[in-house]
Design a protein around this motif. Sequence first.
Motif, PDB file in Angstrom:
ATOM      1  N   SER A   1      46.843  30.000 -37.600  1.00  0.00           N
ATOM      2  CA  SER A   1      45.845  29.685 -36.582  1.00  0.00           C
ATOM      3  C   SER A   1      45.758  30.850 -35.613  1.00  0.00           C
ATOM      4  O   SER A   1      46.722  31.592 -35.421  1.00  0.00           O
ATOM      5  CB  SER A   1      46.243  28.408 -35.835  1.00  0.00           C
ATOM      6  N   THR A   2      44.598  30.996 -34.999  1.00  0.00           N
ATOM      7  CA  THR A   2      44.448  32.009 -33.949  1.00  0.00           C
ATOM      8  C   THR A   2      44.467  31.354 -32.576  1.00  0.00           C
ATOM      9  O   THR A   2      43.930  31.883 -31.611  1.00  0.00           O
ATOM     10  CB  THR A   2      43.130  32.792 -34.131  1.00  0.00           C
ATOM     11  N   ALA A   3      45.100  30.191 -32.471  1.00  0.00           N
ATOM     12  CA  ALA A   3      45.172  29.477 -31.193  1.00  0.00           C
ATOM     13  C   ALA A   3      45.758  30.385 -30.123  1.00  0.00           C
ATOM     14  O   ALA A   3      46.748  31.071 -30.335  1.00  0.00           O
ATOM     15  CB  ALA A   3      46.031  28.228 -31.338  1.00  0.00           C
ATOM     16  N   GLY A   4      45.148  30.368 -28.958  1.00  0.00           N
ATOM     17  CA  GLY A   4      45.632  31.220 -27.869  1.00  0.00           C
ATOM     18  C   GLY A   4      44.875  32.524 -27.809  1.00  0.00           C
ATOM     19  O   GLY A   4      44.505  32.992 -26.735  1.00  0.00           O
ATOM     20  N   THR A   5      44.612  33.150 -28.979  1.00  0.00           N
ATOM     21  CA  THR A   5      43.808  34.375 -29.138  1.00  0.00           C
ATOM     22  C   THR A   5      44.209  35.495 -28.186  1.00  0.00           C
ATOM     23  O   THR A   5      43.397  36.328 -27.814  1.00  0.00           O
ATOM     24  CB  THR A   5      42.296  34.075 -28.971  1.00  0.00           C
ATOM     25  N   GLN A   6      45.461  35.513 -27.766  1.00  0.00           N
ATOM     26  CA  GLN A   6      45.941  36.619 -26.940  1.00  0.00           C
ATOM     27  C   GLN A   6      46.805  37.514 -27.814  1.00  0.00           C
ATOM     28  O   GLN A   6      47.888  37.133 -28.243  1.00  0.00           O
ATOM     29  CB  GLN A   6      46.730  36.103 -25.739  1.00  0.00           C
ATOM     30  N   ASP A   7      46.305  38.702 -28.080  1.00  0.00           N
ATOM     31  CA  ASP A   7      46.993  39.625 -28.975  1.00  0.00           C
ATOM     32  C   ASP A   7      48.040  40.431 -28.224  1.00  0.00           C
ATOM     33  O   ASP A   7      48.136  40.386 -26.999  1.00  0.00           O
ATOM     34  CB  ASP A   7      45.969  40.542 -29.646  1.00  0.00           C
ATOM     35  N   PHE A   8      48.818  41.207 -28.978  1.00  0.00           N
ATOM     36  CA  PHE A   8      49.907  41.995 -28.403  1.00  0.00           C
ATOM     37  C   PHE A   8      49.474  43.456 -28.302  1.00  0.00           C
ATOM     38  O   PHE A   8      49.080  44.059 -29.307  1.00  0.00           O
ATOM     39  CB  PHE A   8      51.170  41.872 -29.260  1.00  0.00           C
ATOM     40  N   TYR A   9      49.571  44.003 -27.085  1.00  0.00           N
ATOM     41  CA  TYR A   9      49.089  45.361 -26.819  1.00  0.00           C
ATOM     42  C   TYR A   9      50.205  46.253 -26.282  1.00  0.00           C
ATOM     43  O   TYR A   9      51.075  45.797 -25.522  1.00  0.00           O
ATOM     44  CB  TYR A   9      47.950  45.334 -25.799  1.00  0.00           C
ATOM     45  N   LEU A  10      50.127  47.513 -26.668  1.00  0.00           N
ATOM     46  CA  LEU A  10      50.990  48.551 -26.106  1.00  0.00           C
ATOM     47  C   LEU A  10      50.230  49.190 -24.947  1.00  0.00           C
ATOM     48  O   LEU A  10      49.113  49.685 -25.112  1.00  0.00           O
ATOM     49  CB  LEU A  10      51.308  49.605 -27.166  1.00  0.00           C
ATOM     50  N   LEU A  11      50.856  49.154 -23.768  1.00  0.00           N
ATOM     51  CA  LEU A  11      50.215  49.678 -22.566  1.00  0.00           C
ATOM     52  C   LEU A  11      50.854  51.004 -22.158  1.00  0.00           C
ATOM     53  O   LEU A  11      52.081  51.116 -22.101  1.00  0.00           O
ATOM     54  CB  LEU A  11      50.327  48.679 -21.411  1.00  0.00           C
ATOM     55  N   THR A  12      50.020  51.991 -21.892  1.00  0.00           N
ATOM     56  CA  THR A  12      50.477  53.290 -21.417  1.00  0.00           C
ATOM     57  C   THR A  12      49.617  53.707 -20.230  1.00  0.00           C
ATOM     58  O   THR A  12      48.504  53.207 -20.048  1.00  0.00           O
ATOM     59  CB  THR A  12      50.372  54.360 -22.518  1.00  0.00           C
TER      60      THR A  12
END
Length: 296
Positions: free
Chosen positions: A256-267
């Motif tokens: 499922s794509t519930a939540g739809t908050q992906d994981f990002y690398l921040l710089t």
Amino acid sequence: MTGLPPLNGLRAFDVAGRRLSFRAAADELGVTQGAVAQQIRQLEAHLGTTLFDRLPKGLALTSAGRTYHDGVAGAFSDLRSATAQLKPEPGKVLISVTPTFASKWLIPNLPDFSNKHPDVDLRILATEKVSSFHSDGIDLAVRQGTPPFGAALSATLLFKQDVVAVIAPRLLEGVQLPVGSDLLSSVPKIHDTHDLWPKVLAELGVCDQSRRGLRLSQTALAVDAAISAQGVALVSRFLVTNDIAAGNLVEIGRSSTAGTQDFYLLTQRRPGANAAVETVVSWLISQADQQGHVPQ
């Protein structure tokens, strides 16, 4: 130094304002709680204003205290940055991640990084709080969310949100996969702070008939509870790849794509980035790509 309050008082105020506890500030500063309280009283007397409301269970900044703390914290941050520029530590990289990301993905993959880049001193700050590049001195961060994250930050997608239901094999004895809606309805649900079960069950058209559920503050704890046969947990697939491969968990049902908050690398968007930081960035992106979680 004419006109400046006592520097020890300012330092105590900086930490106490961030921690909102004299005891926690004392632990961080390596002094007694009484010493911190006395320094704050002296600072308030010097300024002629109250900086904190003393509450039964901690502290709260007054309106004047909040405004003053923003300026004081910024000044100390500038001092730390100036000192760091004079005392650079080539090869050191501090990355801020959540405890779940640290324990379920980053640490299991660290041997590969150490073998490939033994000259880079990668340090991990595992916290649920959103760390500040400026005041906390971090070089990188991995966070779950939706861009944009701020004009000063560059975001690179590492992992798409792909939620799966996982359960210990011993809870599936005699059950053929994929499981039916009756089992998914009746098995105890393990919840974390994302609380995705209501949406996922609604997507599947399943009514939760389990008699009990377990609620935990972190996804990593939910995974551990699932491994110990406490019920079924919802978690991003990439966080349980190793446990599924090792036979500790079994994936049941569709993703499922519930939540739809992906994981990002921040710089940070700044020129002349540290070479060691660039090395870590390249490795993180490469690992995510090799494991097949970032779309090509």
